[in-house]
Design an enzyme around this catalytic site. Structure first.
Site, mmCIF file in Angstrom:
data_model
loop_
_atom_site.group_PDB
_atom_site.id
_atom_site.type_symbol
_atom_site.label_atom_id
_atom_site.label_comp_id
_atom_site.label_asym_id
_atom_site.label_seq_id
_atom_site.Cartn_x
_atom_site.Cartn_y
_atom_site.Cartn_z
ATOM 1 N N HIS A 12 -20.965 -30.554 -1.809
ATOM 2 C CA HIS A 12 -20.497 -30.806 -0.524
ATOM 3 C C HIS A 12 -20.486 -29.482 0.040
ATOM 4 O O HIS A 12 -20.529 -28.449 -0.710
ATOM 5 C CB HIS A 12 -19.040 -31.251 -0.507
ATOM 6 C CG HIS A 12 -18.797 -32.853 -0.771
ATOM 7 N ND1 HIS A 12 -17.490 -33.324 -0.319
ATOM 8 C CD2 HIS A 12 -19.396 -33.511 -1.653
ATOM 9 C CE1 HIS A 12 -17.465 -34.589 -0.880
ATOM 10 N NE2 HIS A 12 -18.837 -34.827 -1.733
ATOM 11 N N GLU A 40 -18.814 -27.641 1.793
ATOM 12 C CA GLU A 40 -17.640 -26.844 1.869
ATOM 13 C C GLU A 40 -17.618 -26.269 0.581
ATOM 14 O O GLU A 40 -17.445 -24.921 0.387
ATOM 15 C CB GLU A 40 -16.213 -27.565 1.909
ATOM 16 C CG GLU A 40 -15.928 -28.127 3.382
ATOM 17 C CD GLU A 40 -16.484 -29.554 3.512
ATOM 18 O OE1 GLU A 40 -15.820 -30.391 3.727
ATOM 19 O OE2 GLU A 40 -17.413 -29.983 2.751
ATOM 20 N N CYS A 89 -13.031 -33.636 2.488
ATOM 21 C CA CYS A 89 -12.305 -34.572 1.767
ATOM 22 C C CYS A 89 -11.319 -33.983 0.771
ATOM 23 O O CYS A 89 -10.978 -32.692 0.827
ATOM 24 C CB CYS A 89 -13.330 -35.070 0.721
ATOM 25 S SG CYS A 89 -14.008 -33.860 -0.420
ATOM 26 N N CYS A 119 -12.514 -31.119 -1.557
ATOM 27 C CA CYS A 119 -12.815 -29.845 -0.815
ATOM 28 C C CYS A 119 -11.767 -29.171 -0.327
ATOM 29 O O CYS A 119 -11.434 -27.860 -0.210
ATOM 30 C CB CYS A 119 -13.646 -30.162 0.401
ATOM 31 S SG CYS A 119 -15.505 -30.643 -0.180
#
Length: 151
Positions: A54, A56, A84, A87
């Site tokens: 992801h 992040e 999410c 993260c």
């Protein structure tokens, strides 16, 4: 003290680049207290065949590598979509000072929705949270991306 400057434009640039690669358009940047962007990334889960890639996570990894530390206490994170749960946990472990994000994510978010990671008593660190920055632009990127998939 450096006056507040949003870095959502840089995060949006990363989200657009992710979309151009066929990834879900989410972008993130890690910013030092002096306003310098230390790391930037967009989603790469498909490209890297890695469900943890992801934006992040990739930005946090790059910032930690650049600084030689697993802690980013004097850094802020700008991301185009509410992080999410995975993260959000990583953001806490990295000790990010402030989290700024654009679009809310009622389905998969982990900050203001879902498990609300930072609201749990087990959370070791709670960044300051600012939501809604460039939310319309972030949402438009996501809507456009998913609309092309549904054709």
């Amino acid at each position: 003290m450096v006056p507040f400057t949003t870095h959502m434009d840089a995060a949006l640039d990363e989200a657009r680049a992710a979309a151009a690669r066929g990834e879900v358009p989410v972008g993130a940047v890690v910013v030092a207290l002096d306003g310098r962007i230390v790391a930037r990334a967009g989603n790469r889960t498909r490209e890297q065949a890695d469900p943890t890639a992801h934006a992040e996570i990739l930005a946090l990894r790059a910032a930690c590598a650049a600084l030689g530390s697993e802690r980013l206490a004097d850094h802020d994170l700008y991301v185009t979509l509410e992080p999410c749960p995975m993260c959000a946990a990583a953001i806490g472990f990295a000790r990010i000072r402030r989290l700024y994000f654009g679009a809310p994510d009622p389905k998969s978010g982990g900050v203001l929705h879902g498990p609300r990671v930072f609201a749990h008593p087990q959370a070791h660190h709670r960044p300051e949270i600012y939501d809604g920055l460039a939310a319309e632009e972030s949402e438009a990127l996501l809507r456009g991306f998913f609309a092309t998939l549904r054709r």
